[in-house]
Enzyme design. Structure first.
Site, PDB file in Angstrom:
ATOM      1  N   HIS A  31       0.793  -1.268   0.061  1.00  0.00           N
ATOM      2  CA  HIS A  31      -0.002  -0.121   0.068  1.00  0.00           C
ATOM      3  C   HIS A  31       0.927   1.243  -0.192  1.00  0.00           C
ATOM      4  O   HIS A  31       1.217   1.704   1.151  1.00  0.00           O
ATOM      5  CB  HIS A  31      -0.942  -0.016   1.410  1.00  0.00           C
ATOM      6  CG  HIS A  31      -1.805  -1.120   1.318  1.00  0.00           C
ATOM      7  ND1 HIS A  31      -1.310  -2.363   1.770  1.00  0.00           N
ATOM      8  CD2 HIS A  31      -3.262  -1.328   1.255  1.00  0.00           C
ATOM      9  CE1 HIS A  31      -2.308  -3.352   1.832  1.00  0.00           C
ATOM     10  NE2 HIS A  31      -3.452  -2.598   1.011  1.00  0.00           N
ATOM     11  N   HIS A 268      -3.712   3.265  -3.466  1.00  0.00           N
ATOM     12  CA  HIS A 268      -4.283   2.707  -1.974  1.00  0.00           C
ATOM     13  C   HIS A 268      -3.486   1.355  -1.705  1.00  0.00           C
ATOM     14  O   HIS A 268      -2.562   1.329  -1.002  1.00  0.00           O
ATOM     15  CB  HIS A 268      -5.672   2.502  -1.724  1.00  0.00           C
ATOM     16  CG  HIS A 268      -5.952   1.832  -0.596  1.00  0.00           C
ATOM     17  ND1 HIS A 268      -6.171   2.652   0.475  1.00  0.00           N
ATOM     18  CD2 HIS A 268      -6.040   0.532  -0.218  1.00  0.00           C
ATOM     19  CE1 HIS A 268      -6.154   1.606   1.876  1.00  0.00           C
ATOM     20  NE2 HIS A 268      -6.282   0.574   1.189  1.00  0.00           N
ATOM     21  N   GLU A 416     -18.228  -3.468  24.126  1.00  0.00           N
ATOM     22  CA  GLU A 416     -17.471  -4.583  23.976  1.00  0.00           C
ATOM     23  C   GLU A 416     -16.020  -4.700  23.275  1.00  0.00           C
ATOM     24  O   GLU A 416     -14.865  -5.094  23.523  1.00  0.00           O
ATOM     25  CB  GLU A 416     -18.260  -6.003  23.940  1.00  0.00           C
ATOM     26  CG  GLU A 416     -19.198  -6.096  24.549  1.00  0.00           C
ATOM     27  CD  GLU A 416     -20.455  -5.366  24.261  1.00  0.00           C
ATOM     28  OE1 GLU A 416     -20.500  -4.583  23.252  1.00  0.00           O
ATOM     29  OE2 GLU A 416     -21.603  -5.265  25.133  1.00  0.00           O
ATOM     30  N   HIS A 479     -29.114 -14.043  24.017  1.00  0.00           N
ATOM     31  CA  HIS A 479     -28.060 -13.983  25.248  1.00  0.00           C
ATOM     32  C   HIS A 479     -27.141 -15.346  25.595  1.00  0.00           C
ATOM     33  O   HIS A 479     -26.363 -15.220  26.307  1.00  0.00           O
ATOM     34  CB  HIS A 479     -28.600 -13.591  26.328  1.00  0.00           C
ATOM     35  CG  HIS A 479     -29.112 -11.951  26.222  1.00  0.00           C
ATOM     36  ND1 HIS A 479     -29.646 -11.257  25.312  1.00  0.00           N
ATOM     37  CD2 HIS A 479     -28.380 -10.866  26.995  1.00  0.00           C
ATOM     38  CE1 HIS A 479     -29.619 -10.016  25.509  1.00  0.00           C
ATOM     39  NE2 HIS A 479     -29.092  -9.844  26.412  1.00  0.00           N
TER      40      HIS A 479
END
Lengths: 668, 668
Positions: A31, A268, A416, A479
């Site tokens: 890059h 890029h 988290e 959950h």
């Protein structure tokens, strides 16, 4: 344009650019765009601000540098080479992205001294940097004295549009603003280009305003391509604001200098190609052959070596003073830096007998954390807004907050992913801090990219994950982990421990704290469990062990983990009463069992005993390894359900009767 | 205070509150705080704005409601019951969080008609809502006519502090702002409390300013507890702004009405307890017994039934008009709504012979996407800023952008998690749209929480994941999946396909498009692969099949997936030449193989043939299932490395010679 007409600074910046261009060209991979555009800000930062010692990359009080836009790693390798680090030679740069090189495709702390954290997955680096800055703030609050500023470094980051699009960066930066981490300075390479092209197609928010909303001090350098003084002034201004992290938006041109590819996605992530390299040489007036640099440039950059030696020496003198004035603190500080755990850190870890009252392993975990915390001052951590469910609060300390950085209870909020990445940063501050963090086990999914990087980058984070099965009950399938344990056990270099009772929980913490070069994840129950006869803390380190046995060779081995070991024990008792020869193996951690020698493994799970029943309230996936050719498992191979935990366990077959029935079926 | 003194609206709002309070109390589990605080905004929204038909929850043109703060699900169940949905009766509410009930612990679209998406994991709902609004915008752009606005609904969301802390919400909301989704209206329940207590400890950013930075229209209702008119005016104002999504910050008190627990974390996630329930009854002047509601309240809410029938009928008349004026569009629209795929949607999927030029499966995927897209107008999707690496652009369409919503190429930016959650929303718009999304396989980790919810909530998202092994080369271990396939295969209800060549890639798309009630993840190579003799598209649906065989019973079975099948073929040829009896099984998807009948599975992998060698450039974890008692695997059980892909594959043992050697070792 001839080289001679360029200022030394321009030559320095172009040296960075062409090291990147030529290395990528040689590797035909990499890059070049970011290093070409960010070279000016990187030059100003490394030349005029950064304090580090190239000959001792681990010098404690160095400024930390994080290239959050890790794909631009040639920028960092160029800087490491130019400023005189031994880790990156010119030959190493010529080996960019090759097998066994010091210059891999993204910066890896475990490969290349001078690289602080492993980046590439976007957004991680800036979040790591928040952790680095938190570590610095904590140690400064703890060790600095009015007359002796022992801990005093900045954390600098270069991040790009990609990092700013990732949610993990938002989480960490929101927390950094809340905490007012004044020594965190982020340079945002605002080049308007990502892989898909102009950021106009997907990313038109006002990033500066967002950072202001987070509580950051925000600056803008309008011409990051040539205006070095403005870059310098901005960094200077950032350093002056000590109660807020600073974000300097530096507007640049990706691939600066490439006449046909600058400001396009084409520059890029691919080599420029021979023609465009030539055109860029022409355009930037760069006559040097590939990897050949002006001697003036090297001489200038290499001043970093003397400068580094000097700043380290000055600091060493400071440390001397500190030692004589604050002997006890100094000893503690140096012990931590050495990575040695304090004598007897685990002396207060509890042990239990079967007569002791059973508890949820999350409660045992709470006991453990609070038993070790007073003896292990490097332990620092907290929960993603589930403190009183995860039970992770250290009673011996307060909350780590703005101006109260000496405290050890981190309050991550419901973040988290940011939490995991921040803990990686704390661990990789390499000052001996032992970060732990907590959430419900199922939400490991939210932070999995950070957990993977803990494992890859050898960050000894302790993950305290409670509510570890469908037995958590009413919260239901969103959950309830089912496949989560399997998905974590599959990660190389991560130790997953699911303790069965109080003793095994103590053992889990012994392993986790000792694991300073790899992360440990402890899976803990919501529900209460009995303390088991035969369960010990010591044997957790072996991964699996015989909890109860028969005389002679068993006909059947019951293998359990965590909350299901008790079912194995109860079923074994009934089978034994019926005259069957049954062994119960508790297997808190597969990874450590695999690390035992063949003889030990054979002694626990003899190959000849092919009748085995695994009992774990989780997916079968991965357990075939231990199940044996004639084995089976009481497993959960669908999503859970919402109901009281006891009822769910019964419905899913986690009863002594069902284990017994399955065991008999295996016995045939 | 007597009930009689309350206005009907107050009674309605208190009815919501007490249904929540009493249901949580009865279950001794749940989250009363949010419903108590958000009841006023929910009442205003459902009573004065929302267009829906309780007796036909699937009526297409309904406003979508998403409770992103899913833990407050009793709010939603109360509303469903009160407004007359058949899915939630008073008995169902009494069964809150019990086994088999319609009222699980978090809202689940697959359990409870009237629930649009499955929430609970924070931040997902708001991101799903962005997807719902994108689906609406797309269908409106595609089907609406100047004289007939067939598609015209709002997407309303209630989200909390937790959702706003999660990175996934930031990703999705940044994109929503960029896209200018004017019919997305989010009500932010700004109650300053999360589980750990006051948001002061971790979340002090200026949320409104952040949303302004995203390009949203932002409003504030200062008293969300009692000022219904301000809530109404804010929603009205939000509807007036059609070129930006609106975020209404509604400041409320969590647990409003509870004299001792309101405005504390204590009311967030636990039953109030008998005494506090009594005190709250007293405080709010609520004399009714648990689950007993004033008849006036029920009568008022139930007007929604007639209102709903009426709006649906009006829309049906509109559809009639549309049918007569735009018969072809109408037929297409109704076909899509029915979920029926167009005749011959897959007719242009390519097939190959071994003579056809080999290509990377990501290129085959590109061919497939572009072969089906013109025939499958409901296909819509894109990449998280890796369009030209993932090769996911549809050449038959343009970019979905503000004002160009008719286009089908979605530009997600570097926002994997948001992308997955948005695609769940598009799928669960239930209008026949088939969303696909793409990134590198290793970054499945970033979006895993969304992938899990695709699987749980039966959202038929197609995940196109390229660069599927260490063979991707130079980018190195941060970018190389090793454990990723295992971690995904462990997820229930997710079909993971790793095609070996062009034909299998066509087969993968046939499966993925047909899978409308579960997600499919296709893992594709970066590197080129040959087209294999014996590989077919049809057999992908069987999961595994015999690619080449010997006469009679094989001595050895080589099992390969994806890019490693070719190694199995080559090794088998050599072994055959040496007189060994070898079968090659291609196993693109384990999940579908497990769904075949026993006879088929036995025909492919006979139990008696225990000598098996699995070849996959990924972790061994989970493969023991197929390895056989005497089997082995050529696996990757460490993190990868940075080097050219061919060299990495060689170093890690993915050569014909090494497969051959391992095969011979297995043969003994």
């Amino acid at each position: 344009m001839a080289v001679a007409t360029q200022s030394l600074e321009e030559l320095c910046i172009n040296s960075i650019r062409f090291l990147a261009i030529d290395a990528v060209e040689k590797a035909k991979s990499g890059h070049p765009g970011l290093p070409m555009g960010a070279a000016p800000m990187a030059f100003v930062l490394w030349d005029r601000f950064m304090r580090f010692n190239p000959k001792n990359p681990k010098w404690f009080n160095r400024d930390r540098f994080v290239l959050s836009a890790g794909h631009g790693c040639m920028l960092q390798y160029a800087l490491l080479y130019l400023t005189g680090f031994d880790s990156v030679s010119l030959d190493d740069i010529k080996q960019f992205r090759q097998w066994g090189s010091m210059t891999p495709g993204h910066p890896e702390n475990f490969e290349t001294p001078g690289v602080e954290v492993t980046t590439g997955p976007l957004g991680q680096g800036i979040a790591n940097a928040v952790g680095l800055a938190m570590a610095e703030a904590h140690l400064a609050a703890r060790f600095n004295k009015p007359d002796c500023t022992l801990v005093d470094h900045y954390t600098y980051v270069i991040l790009g549009d990609g990092c700013n699009m990732e949610g993990v960066s938002g989480e960490a930066c929101s927390l950094a603003g809340h905490l007012g981490l004044g020594k965190l300075i982020a340079l945002y390479d605002d080049n308007h280009i990502s892989i898909d092209g102009s950021t106009d197609i997907a990313f038109t928010e006002d990033v500066s305003k967002r950072f202001e909303a987070y509580g950051w001090h925000v600056l803008h350098v309008e011409d990051g391509n040539t205006d070095l003084d403005s870059i310098e002034k901005a960094i200077e201004a950032a350093k002056q604001v000590t109660d807020k992290p600073s974000m300097i938006k530096v507007t640049t041109t990706i691939g600066y200098g490439s006449p046909n590819k600058a400001n396009t996605a084409g520059v890029h992530g691919a080599a420029l190609g021979t023609d465009e390299v030539s055109a860029t040489r022409e355009n930037l007036g760069w006559d040097n052959e590939p990897f050949d640099l002006p001697q003036d440039v090297l001489s200038h950059f290499r001043k970093a070596v003397d400068r580094g030696a000097q700043v380290e020496q000055e600091w060493n003198q400071l440390l001397e003073t500190y030692r004589s004035s604050y002997a006890e603190d100094a000893a503690e500080f140096e012990r931590m830096l050495s990575g040695q755990l304090p004598e007897g850190w685990d002396r207060d870890l509890p042990s239990y007998t079967p007569e002791d009252k059973g508890m949820a392993t999350r409660k045992h975990s709470q006991t453990c954390l609070n038993a070790i915390a007073p003896n292990l001052p490097e332990l620092i951590g907290g929960s993603a807004d589930l403190t009183h469910s995860n039970l992770t609060e250290l009673k011996c300390s307060g909350n780590f907050q703005k101006g109260q950085y000496e405290n050890r209870n981190l309050r991550f909020g419901v973040r988290e992913h940011g939490m995991g990445a921040i803990c990686n940063g704390i661990a990789l501050h390499s000052s001996g801090l032992i970060p732990y963090c907590a959430t419900f086990l199922v939400f490991a999914d939210y932070m999995r990219a950070a957990i993977r990087l803990s494992a890859l980058s050898e960050a000894g984070v302790v993950y305290v994950m409670t509510h570890d099965s469908i037995a958590l009950g009413e919260d239901g399938p969103t959950h309830q982990p089912v496949e989560t344990l399997a998905s974590l056990r599959a990660i190389p270099n991560l130790v997953v421990i699911r303790p069965a009772d109080g003793n095994e929980t103590s053992g889990a913490y012994q392993v986790a704290v000792a694991n300073r070069k790899r992360p440990t994840l402890i899976a803990l129950t919501r529900q209460g469990l009995p303390n088991l006869a035969g369960a010990t803390a010591e044997q957790v380190a072996k991964g699996a062990y015989i909890l109860s046995d028969c005389d002679g060779t068993p006909e059947l081995i019951l293998i359990g983990t965590g909350s299901e070991v008790q079912l194995c024990v109860a079923a074994a008792e009934k089978l034994t009463a019926e005259g069957r020869k049954v062994r119960v193996v508790s297997m808190p951690t597969c990874e450590l069992f695999e690390e035992q020698d063949e003889a030990y493994r054979e002694s626990v799970l003899p190959k000849a005993v092919t009748k085995r029943l695994v009992v774990e309230a989780a997916a079968r996936f991965g357990w075939e390894r231990y199940m044996g050719a004639d084995g089976d498992m009481v497993s959960v191979d669908r999503f859970g359900a919402s109901a009281p935990g006891g009822i769910i366990m019964e419905k899913f077959g986690y009863t002594v009767d069902n284990v017994l029935a399955k065991a008999k079926a295996v016995l045939g």
